[in-house]
Enzyme design. Sequence first.
Site, PDB file in Angstrom:
ATOM      1  N   LYS A   1      -1.650  -5.363  -7.516  1.00 31.92           N
ATOM      2  CA  LYS A   1      -1.115  -4.511  -6.443  1.00 31.92           C
ATOM      3  C   LYS A   1      -2.347  -3.843  -5.827  1.00 31.92           C
ATOM      4  O   LYS A   1      -2.664  -2.682  -6.082  1.00 31.92           O
ATOM      5  CB  LYS A   1      -0.090  -3.511  -6.993  1.00 31.92           C
TER       6      LYS A   1
HETATM    7  N1  PMP Z   1       6.122  -7.168  -3.283  1.00 32.35           N
HETATM    8  C1  PMP Z   1       5.274  -6.337  -2.672  1.00 32.35           C
HETATM    9  C2  PMP Z   1       4.226  -6.896  -1.789  1.00 32.35           C
HETATM   10  C3  PMP Z   1       5.370  -4.940  -2.879  1.00 32.35           C
HETATM   11  O1  PMP Z   1       4.539  -4.105  -2.262  1.00 32.35           O
HETATM   12  C4  PMP Z   1       6.401  -4.451  -3.703  1.00 32.35           C
HETATM   13  C5  PMP Z   1       6.548  -2.964  -3.909  1.00 32.35           C
HETATM   14  N2  PMP Z   1       5.759  -2.517  -4.972  1.00 32.35           N
HETATM   15  C6  PMP Z   1       7.270  -5.365  -4.321  1.00 32.35           C
HETATM   16  C7  PMP Z   1       7.105  -6.716  -4.086  1.00 32.35           C
HETATM   17  C8  PMP Z   1       8.321  -4.874  -5.274  1.00 32.35           C
HETATM   18  O2  PMP Z   1       7.694  -4.479  -6.449  1.00 32.35           O
HETATM   19  P1  PMP Z   1       8.366  -3.396  -7.420  1.00 32.35           P
HETATM   20  O3  PMP Z   1       9.738  -3.870  -7.650  1.00 32.35           O
HETATM   21  O4  PMP Z   1       7.551  -3.458  -8.660  1.00 32.35           O
HETATM   22  O5  PMP Z   1       8.303  -2.102  -6.722  1.00 32.35           O
END
Ligand code: PMP
Length: 306
Positions: free
Chosen positions: A159
């Site tokens: 991330k």
């Molecule tokens: N994909 C991307 C590119 C994101 O930024 C997010 C948000 N964090 C998600 C998927 C969903 O991830 P999560 O469920 O862990 O928040």
Amino acid sequence: MDAAKYIWMNGEFKGWFDAQTHVLSHTLHYGNGVIEGTKAYKTAKGYAIFRLNDHTVRLKESAKMTLMDIPYSVEELNAAQIELIRKNEFQGDNVYLRPLAFLGYGVMGVYHKGAPVETVVAAWEWGAYLGEEGMKKGIKLKIASMTRPANTSNMGKAKATANYLNSQMAKFEAIDCGYDEALLLDDQGYVAEASGASFFMVKNGKLITPPNDNSLESITQKTVIEMAENLGIVVERRRITREEVYIADEAFLTGTAAEITPVRIVDAREIGCGSRGAMTEKLQTLYFDIVFGRNKEYEHYLTYVN
Ligand code: PMP
């Protein structure tokens, strides 16, 4: 945005406007930073952070992937996030937590060894990411003209702040074209994810979501798969083509901020009945019961801030 009182920075609580960095901070120039997006819900027993440990572990793993050494343990970062919510004395809405590790001042040039790692957690009150109306009626999704960067040249599982240039361009394009959110394909033309959320569709009673070959290992996506399987819904994790999306019975996005947001239109095609579908509503209701602490079975995912 709504300012809060304190931001945790490098082990200290600083005033919201005192958590600053130099304009020559390495990350501002070369884009190596890692973030999390974690949510604390206002439950009947006070604020509860959803899957806190999973988010913090992902932050540390993202940093490892991008060669950044965060000088705090998962336990220390978890404690900082809990204490930050306490100290800010939030009153109103649910709270979004934004842990961030970035490279600070002191080194210039692409080679980043020696640049100091700055570690921050901010938290503020934040309502529905894609709007209250979108949560009920569904949003309009546009398949972006850009693809998600290929695995051969990017680290989509981190991330990493750098990945959000691609997200930002796609999101801007979607909104500029009159849509609410962008859906990105991978370099092979299969669905990867939305600009900040994962993608699910329903066809003939089955729930289908792509593998994380070209997307973030989403914590909400994992939760929704677990919820669906516990409800006896058949879940398929496989590649999805653009055409399949157009003729889906239902579609929705999931993410910490997006929660479960129904999709009503993709590229001018109405999805199913053109509003929130029955399975989407069922999963949405269960998700909110879980995050608000109304479902005992999933209580272990909540960290209460007392
Ligand atoms: N994909 C991307 C590119 C994101 O930024 C997010 C948000 N964090 C998600 C998927 C969903 O991830 P999560 O469920 O862990 O928040």
